[in-house]
Scaffold this active site. Sequence first.
Site, PDB file in Angstrom:
ATOM      1  N   ASP A  56     -11.768 -12.376  -4.732  1.00  0.00           N
ATOM      2  CA  ASP A  56     -13.099 -11.768  -4.717  1.00  0.00           C
ATOM      3  C   ASP A  56     -13.787 -11.803  -6.066  1.00  0.00           C
ATOM      4  O   ASP A  56     -14.983 -11.549  -6.168  1.00  0.00           O
ATOM      5  CB  ASP A  56     -13.012 -10.321  -4.229  1.00  0.00           C
ATOM      6  CG  ASP A  56     -12.740 -10.280  -2.755  1.00  0.00           C
ATOM      7  OD1 ASP A  56     -13.259 -11.162  -2.064  1.00  0.00           O
ATOM      8  OD2 ASP A  56     -12.010  -9.395  -2.302  1.00  0.00           O
ATOM      9  N   HIS A  73      -3.701  -7.326  -6.829  1.00  0.00           N
ATOM     10  CA  HIS A  73      -3.430  -7.662  -5.438  1.00  0.00           C
ATOM     11  C   HIS A  73      -2.070  -7.101  -5.043  1.00  0.00           C
ATOM     12  O   HIS A  73      -1.159  -7.086  -5.865  1.00  0.00           O
ATOM     13  CB  HIS A  73      -3.450  -9.189  -5.226  1.00  0.00           C
ATOM     14  CG  HIS A  73      -3.612  -9.566  -3.800  1.00  0.00           C
ATOM     15  ND1 HIS A  73      -2.550  -9.650  -2.942  1.00  0.00           N
ATOM     16  CD2 HIS A  73      -4.726  -9.830  -3.072  1.00  0.00           C
ATOM     17  CE1 HIS A  73      -3.007  -9.967  -1.749  1.00  0.00           C
ATOM     18  NE2 HIS A  73      -4.319 -10.076  -1.790  1.00  0.00           N
TER      19      HIS A  73
HETATM   20  N1  ACO Z   1      -8.054  -2.153 -12.451  1.00  0.00           N
HETATM   21  C1  ACO Z   1      -7.311  -1.287 -13.184  1.00  0.00           C
HETATM   22  N2  ACO Z   1      -6.075  -0.874 -12.834  1.00  0.00           N
HETATM   23  C2  ACO Z   1      -5.576  -1.341 -11.679  1.00  0.00           C
HETATM   24  C3  ACO Z   1      -6.275  -2.253 -10.860  1.00  0.00           C
HETATM   25  C4  ACO Z   1      -7.551  -2.660 -11.292  1.00  0.00           C
HETATM   26  N3  ACO Z   1      -8.276  -3.514 -10.561  1.00  0.00           N
HETATM   27  N4  ACO Z   1      -5.544  -2.548  -9.789  1.00  0.00           N
HETATM   28  C5  ACO Z   1      -4.405  -1.855  -9.901  1.00  0.00           C
HETATM   29  N5  ACO Z   1      -4.411  -1.133 -11.046  1.00  0.00           N
HETATM   30  C6  ACO Z   1      -3.318  -0.284 -11.554  1.00  0.00           C
HETATM   31  C7  ACO Z   1      -3.192   0.974 -10.696  1.00  0.00           C
HETATM   32  O1  ACO Z   1      -3.951   2.049 -11.234  1.00  0.00           O
HETATM   33  C8  ACO Z   1      -1.714   1.237 -10.766  1.00  0.00           C
HETATM   34  O2  ACO Z   1      -1.435   1.857 -12.008  1.00  0.00           O
HETATM   35  P1  ACO Z   1      -0.173   2.916 -12.126  1.00  0.00           P
HETATM   36  O3  ACO Z   1       1.049   2.104 -11.827  1.00  0.00           O
HETATM   37  O4  ACO Z   1      -0.269   3.365 -13.536  1.00  0.00           O
HETATM   38  O5  ACO Z   1      -0.459   3.967 -11.111  1.00  0.00           O
HETATM   39  C9  ACO Z   1      -1.093  -0.164 -10.816  1.00  0.00           C
HETATM   40  O6  ACO Z   1      -2.106  -1.008 -11.368  1.00  0.00           O
HETATM   41  C10 ACO Z   1      -0.667  -0.676  -9.440  1.00  0.00           C
HETATM   42  O7  ACO Z   1      -1.812  -0.645  -8.603  1.00  0.00           O
HETATM   43  P2  ACO Z   1      -1.831  -0.170  -7.087  1.00  0.00           P
HETATM   44  O8  ACO Z   1      -3.215   0.275  -6.742  1.00  0.00           O
HETATM   45  O9  ACO Z   1      -0.716   0.811  -6.872  1.00  0.00           O
HETATM   46  O10 ACO Z   1      -1.475  -1.523  -6.379  1.00  0.00           O
HETATM   47  P3  ACO Z   1      -1.667  -1.839  -4.872  1.00  0.00           P
HETATM   48  O11 ACO Z   1      -0.818  -3.016  -4.582  1.00  0.00           O
HETATM   49  O12 ACO Z   1      -1.464  -0.619  -4.035  1.00  0.00           O
HETATM   50  O13 ACO Z   1      -3.248  -2.191  -4.746  1.00  0.00           O
HETATM   51  C11 ACO Z   1      -5.299  -3.328  -4.878  1.00  0.00           C
HETATM   52  C12 ACO Z   1      -3.775  -3.453  -4.833  1.00  0.00           C
HETATM   53  C13 ACO Z   1      -5.798  -2.353  -3.803  1.00  0.00           C
HETATM   54  C14 ACO Z   1      -5.917  -4.690  -4.599  1.00  0.00           C
HETATM   55  C15 ACO Z   1      -5.718  -2.830  -6.284  1.00  0.00           C
HETATM   56  O14 ACO Z   1      -5.241  -3.723  -7.277  1.00  0.00           O
HETATM   57  C16 ACO Z   1      -7.226  -2.652  -6.420  1.00  0.00           C
HETATM   58  O15 ACO Z   1      -7.766  -1.605  -6.004  1.00  0.00           O
HETATM   59  N6  ACO Z   1      -7.950  -3.665  -6.985  1.00  0.00           N
HETATM   60  C17 ACO Z   1      -9.383  -3.606  -7.116  1.00  0.00           C
HETATM   61  C18 ACO Z   1     -10.047  -3.873  -5.776  1.00  0.00           C
HETATM   62  C19 ACO Z   1      -9.933  -5.320  -5.346  1.00  0.00           C
HETATM   63  O16 ACO Z   1     -10.230  -6.241  -6.089  1.00  0.00           O
HETATM   64  N7  ACO Z   1      -9.534  -5.511  -4.072  1.00  0.00           N
HETATM   65  C20 ACO Z   1      -9.472  -6.861  -3.461  1.00  0.00           C
HETATM   66  C21 ACO Z   1      -8.088  -7.182  -3.037  1.00  0.00           C
HETATM   67  S1  ACO Z   1      -8.024  -8.856  -2.478  1.00  0.00           S
HETATM   68  C22 ACO Z   1      -8.702  -8.844  -0.920  1.00  0.00           C
HETATM   69  O17 ACO Z   1      -8.743  -7.869  -0.234  1.00  0.00           O
HETATM   70  C23 ACO Z   1      -9.240 -10.119  -0.481  1.00  0.00           C
END
Ligand code: ACO
Length: 429
Positions: A364, A306
């Site tokens: 979620d 998140h």
């Molecule tokens: N699985 C594996 N790796 C992940 C995940 C995941 N679910 N989420 C983040 N990471 C990693 C990224 O690859 C990144 O790695 P890096 O630093 O080596 O590049 C690091 O963790 C940081 O992640 P970001 O994507 O930069 O974090 P951001 O805050 O931009 O994104 C997000 C948050 C979009 C929710 C992301 O965690 C994600 O895509 N999760 C899966 C989708 C999801 O569950 N979304 C629901 C969000 S809650 C809602 O909307 C109600």
Amino acid sequence: MTQRTATLTVDGNTSEYPVMSGTHGNDVIDIRSLGGKTGMFTYDSGFLSTSSCQSRITFIDGDKGELLYRGYPIEQLAENCNFLEVTYLLKNGELPNAAQKSDFENTIKNHTMVHEQLVKFFQGFRRDAHPMAVMVGVVGALSAFYHDAMDTSDAEHRSISFNRIVAKIPTIVAMAYKYSMGQPFMYPRNDLDYTANFMHMMFGTPCEEYKPNPVLVRALDVIFTLHADHEQNASTSTVRLAGSSGANPFACIAAGIACLWGPSHGGANEACLTMLEEIGDVSRVGEYIKRAKDKNDSFKLMGFGHRVYKNFDPRAKLMGKVCAEVLGELGLENDRLFKLAKELEKIALEDDYFVQKKLYPNVDFYSGIVQRALGIPTSMFTCIFALARTVGWMTQWEEMVTDPEYKIGRPRQLYIGAARRDVPPITKR
Ligand code: ACO
């Protein structure tokens, strides 16, 4: 107290900016005068460090895993209030007393039917259209039906629009579902409360009376409460940006629905369940965890991570509890996907990669499983989210429209395209 300021030095020139403090949370540097003072803009792609507004509605402390609506902790609201009370709270700033609660419930009940002409609008969609595509279209189309109260500068008009959309959104979501099933639309029932009526419109048929199960109604009602608002997330910011031009609220909510649909946002519950189905068995969890950690693989664990919560998502905790209650009520404790989700959660929470990146289950992760157990098909999950979030979107829209500092939203950019050049004659291209 003396005004705190932040000092910026660029090319030897110094300028000062006031620091503003809120009730809780990070202080902010007021950089509204930056352009005038320095001729520069800030660069903050994805708004990682930008506050776009002042707000009195919702507060999140991502490190503590805290979520407050109008100051009240989400855990207390989920435990002690129903969704319509929470809606009243978000709209008005205070919880209703008994008379206000009853008045509000009656007002919402009086608006649940949609214009009969709107029913025909549904027929323009293919039966296999994604319900969120239908929602974007139908909610946007409400502006063509209810233009008698669309003066956004009139408080009474705004309140009517709020009540209308909150009342009609369950009817529209249920219609989107019934249309995809080829079943007749069910008219709302005024003897049922908000959530029970929604379940009646979703699962009832004209052939026999639908008897809502109070445990399941309460579970869905809590799901609505958990999704009602979440401060300046992508879809809410979309609603505010669309509304900042003076667009009507129905069009703004349609924009919010479109944004919510994406798998990085509200589409994650659907994506999470699809992922669990794909993993299929506990024995394959390791393989998928490995893929999630592989930089060269675009696969992410859906329902994990998140932008704001970096310790835990309080909504996920509550959702886990609701999930256990629903599965218990339906005798599905040994549900294959629930067991798989539990195992995935356990392994991910112990894994260094997820621990170091502070990736925890978000709301979620369990909401898909609960909804599936309730009989809601995967393709409808994000519609359920949209139904609940409509309350937050409308509240945020109202706050923006009535903010004395309200301006059309207009970000700037760092242009990195071609430098100015002249169009050559066609023979030289
Ligand atoms: N699985 C594996 N790796 C992940 C995940 C995941 N679910 N989420 C983040 N990471 C990693 C990224 O690859 C990144 O790695 P890096 O630093 O080596 O590049 C690091 O963790 C940081 O992640 P970001 O994507 O930069 O974090 P951001 O805050 O931009 O994104 C997000 C948050 C979009 C929710 C992301 O965690 C994600 O895509 N999760 C899966 C989708 C999801 O569950 N979304 C629901 C969000 S809650 C809602 O909307 C109600």
